[in-house]
Scaffold this motif. Sequence first.
Motif, PDB file in Angstrom:
ATOM      1  N   THR A   1       3.389   8.314  -0.793  1.00 30.36           N
ATOM      2  CA  THR A   1       4.637   7.552  -0.796  1.00 30.36           C
ATOM      3  C   THR A   1       4.306   6.069  -0.736  1.00 30.36           C
ATOM      4  O   THR A   1       3.488   5.642   0.095  1.00 30.36           O
ATOM      5  CB  THR A   1       5.513   7.926   0.422  1.00 30.36           C
ATOM      6  OG1 THR A   1       5.774   9.323   0.395  1.00 30.36           O
ATOM      7  CG2 THR A   1       6.821   7.153   0.404  1.00 30.36           C
ATOM      8  N   GLY A   2       4.920   5.261  -1.597  1.00 28.62           N
ATOM      9  CA  GLY A   2       4.683   3.826  -1.574  1.00 28.62           C
ATOM     10  C   GLY A   2       5.334   3.176  -0.367  1.00 28.62           C
ATOM     11  O   GLY A   2       6.408   3.589   0.086  1.00 28.62           O
TER      12      GLY A   2
ATOM     13  N   THR B   1       9.368   3.221   2.274  1.00 31.20           N
ATOM     14  CA  THR B   1       9.399   3.764   3.635  1.00 31.20           C
ATOM     15  C   THR B   1       9.264   2.643   4.660  1.00 31.20           C
ATOM     16  O   THR B   1       8.657   1.593   4.373  1.00 31.20           O
ATOM     17  CB  THR B   1       8.278   4.804   3.851  1.00 31.20           C
ATOM     18  OG1 THR B   1       8.306   5.232   5.229  1.00 31.20           O
ATOM     19  CG2 THR B   1       6.915   4.228   3.550  1.00 31.20           C
ATOM     20  N   ARG B   2       9.812   2.849   5.832  1.00 30.30           N
ATOM     21  CA  ARG B   2       9.682   1.865   6.920  1.00 30.30           C
ATOM     22  C   ARG B   2       8.534   2.210   7.861  1.00 30.30           C
ATOM     23  O   ARG B   2       8.377   1.553   8.890  1.00 30.30           O
ATOM     24  CB  ARG B   2      10.999   1.812   7.707  1.00 30.30           C
ATOM     25  CG  ARG B   2      12.186   1.307   6.903  1.00 30.30           C
ATOM     26  CD  ARG B   2      13.433   1.246   7.772  1.00 30.30           C
ATOM     27  NE  ARG B   2      14.579   0.717   7.030  1.00 30.30           N
ATOM     28  CZ  ARG B   2      15.792   0.594   7.547  1.00 30.30           C
ATOM     29  NH1 ARG B   2      16.006   0.931   8.824  1.00 30.30           N
ATOM     30  NH2 ARG B   2      16.778   0.100   6.822  1.00 30.30           N
ATOM     31  N   ASP B   3       7.748   3.239   7.525  1.00 35.00           N
ATOM     32  CA  ASP B   3       6.675   3.669   8.430  1.00 35.00           C
ATOM     33  C   ASP B   3       5.402   2.829   8.288  1.00 35.00           C
ATOM     34  O   ASP B   3       4.478   2.993   9.072  1.00 35.00           O
ATOM     35  CB  ASP B   3       6.335   5.132   8.167  1.00 35.00           C
ATOM     36  CG  ASP B   3       7.471   6.066   8.582  1.00 35.00           C
ATOM     37  OD1 ASP B   3       8.163   5.718   9.552  1.00 35.00           O
ATOM     38  OD2 ASP B   3       7.658   7.118   7.946  1.00 35.00           O
ATOM     39  N   CYS B   4       5.343   1.960   7.281  1.00 36.01           N
ATOM     40  CA  CYS B   4       4.124   1.158   7.070  1.00 36.01           C
ATOM     41  C   CYS B   4       4.083  -0.022   8.043  1.00 36.01           C
ATOM     42  O   CYS B   4       5.116  -0.683   8.255  1.00 36.01           O
ATOM     43  CB  CYS B   4       4.052   0.664   5.636  1.00 36.01           C
ATOM     44  SG  CYS B   4       3.817   1.976   4.417  1.00 36.01           S
TER      45      CYS B   4
ATOM     46  N   GLY C   1       0.806  -1.216   0.000  1.00 34.39           N
ATOM     47  CA  GLY C   1       0.000   0.000   0.000  1.00 34.39           C
ATOM     48  C   GLY C   1       0.833   1.258   0.000  1.00 34.39           C
ATOM     49  O   GLY C   1       1.989   1.275  -0.445  1.00 34.39           O
ATOM     50  N   TYR C   2       0.244   2.314   0.590  1.00 35.14           N
ATOM     51  CA  TYR C   2       0.848   3.635   0.482  1.00 35.14           C
ATOM     52  C   TYR C   2       0.654   4.415   1.786  1.00 35.14           C
ATOM     53  O   TYR C   2      -0.167   4.052   2.644  1.00 35.14           O
ATOM     54  CB  TYR C   2       0.188   4.421  -0.650  1.00 35.14           C
ATOM     55  CG  TYR C   2       0.307   3.768  -2.006  1.00 35.14           C
ATOM     56  CD1 TYR C   2       1.350   4.099  -2.869  1.00 35.14           C
ATOM     57  CD2 TYR C   2      -0.616   2.811  -2.423  1.00 35.14           C
ATOM     58  CE1 TYR C   2       1.464   3.499  -4.123  1.00 35.14           C
ATOM     59  CE2 TYR C   2      -0.503   2.198  -3.670  1.00 35.14           C
ATOM     60  CZ  TYR C   2       0.532   2.552  -4.509  1.00 35.14           C
ATOM     61  OH  TYR C   2       0.650   1.960  -5.745  1.00 35.14           O
ATOM     62  N   ILE C   3       1.402   5.503   1.865  1.00 39.73           N
ATOM     63  CA  ILE C   3       1.159   6.512   2.900  1.00 39.73           C
ATOM     64  C   ILE C   3       0.750   7.801   2.197  1.00 39.73           C
ATOM     65  O   ILE C   3       1.476   8.292   1.317  1.00 39.73           O
ATOM     66  CB  ILE C   3       2.402   6.729   3.780  1.00 39.73           C
ATOM     67  CG1 ILE C   3       2.580   5.545   4.733  1.00 39.73           C
ATOM     68  CG2 ILE C   3       2.265   8.028   4.594  1.00 39.73           C
ATOM     69  CD1 ILE C   3       3.753   5.666   5.678  1.00 39.73           C
TER      70      ILE C   3
END
Length: 440
Positions: A426-427, A431-434, A409-411
């Motif tokens: 952002t995909g 990123t490590r925030d997902c 998914g995305y942010i």
Amino acid sequence: MKTPKAIGLLMALLAMTLTPAAAVSQKKAASAVPEAARKAGMAEAPAVLAAANVPCQLSDARKIGEDKKTKTAYYEVACAPGAMGYVLQAPAGAPATIYSCVEANTPPAPGQPPSAPCLLPGNSDPKVPLQAMIKASGFECLPEQARGIGQTKTSTYLEVACQGGAGYIVVASVPFDGAKPAQVQSCLMYDDAETNIKCALGDKATRLAVIDKYAGMANNGCTVKDKRFVGVSKDNSTFYEAACENGKGYIYKVAAAGTLTEAYECAKATSILGGCTLTDARQAQNEQAALYTSLSTKAGGKCDVEKYALFPSRNPREEVVEMVCKDGTGAIGIFPAGSKGQVLDCGRAPVAGYKCSLAKDVTGYTALTADLKKFKADTTCQVSESRVVGKTATGTTYVEVACADKFKGYIIEYQSQPVVNPIAVTGCALTRDCKLAGNT
């Protein structure tokens, strides 16, 4: 808060075991205290107090008398200044029965004198200890009258009438101890309840007359036509309803100290202890729904409001309301006074700190998918889950979304001021925030 019905059942059960408050016997109350009675009291009462574990720093005592047939002695004791005094019923060889001076001063029946009133100078006003006890329970009361109702094995029941018309039932310990916590309940909770315990030191009309004062304090143009007690909340706030001459109605929230803290129009009071019953709340709600429809349109929303619910106020000059539209969709309306505000679909609402709960689809995934495709037109992602990640140093908010096709998914980054809008995507591969399943 217990409902009146629950309280009524409890009190009915308790009332079956009540001991009359003025059960002690004295043929004639003396107008003065003989020195011999005081001497005998000071000599004999301390042992009775100690055996009965009565909380009293003895300052004065008198022996009321003795029933030689039953071998029962009666004493009055005065304790430290400001403390409750007592009448002691002390059978030989058995535990004493203890009555507070409020109970002892209560007549056994209307029009009759008390059987064994407190006469010592230190007990001249037994209402004084009640003021501090009631205040410790969160209420303000300057007692004008007090009476004993009765005792169970564990509780002493008193009624207190306060300056200004309020009244309370005080449920204290046995023996009465002003230092121990007491339950304090408004007499209005008993006026219409099915219980043997009733308030007799005033009437319901007098207790409800205070609503006129609160209507005046609210300054909302309400000339009170009808009024009722609504209930009490856990923080000891009391709620009253007023129906007005002009057809409107309000629920007033009053703090335990007696100050008006909130006035709710009946159209906005549906969630408050059952809402209004003295006015046509349905008509008021329809009018309010029409108002929210108008406000939604002015803010650029498309919601023909069918029903609504208010969020607790964060800003007294801003109204936040969840709206359910006639097509089944939902939205959050944020309507500041004097400006058009904004309407958020259920997907964007968490960015502003709110969440839908009434609509058929409270997720708002369709709207989040549309926001995503503004930046990723070729994506096959249909949002199936979302979460707020947090705010950035610049005040924007990240929302993570997962996809129904199980691809990563995305942010979505949203600005929140002046209105909520997506500004970047952002995909999750970048990123490590997902954290959602399928995105890590």
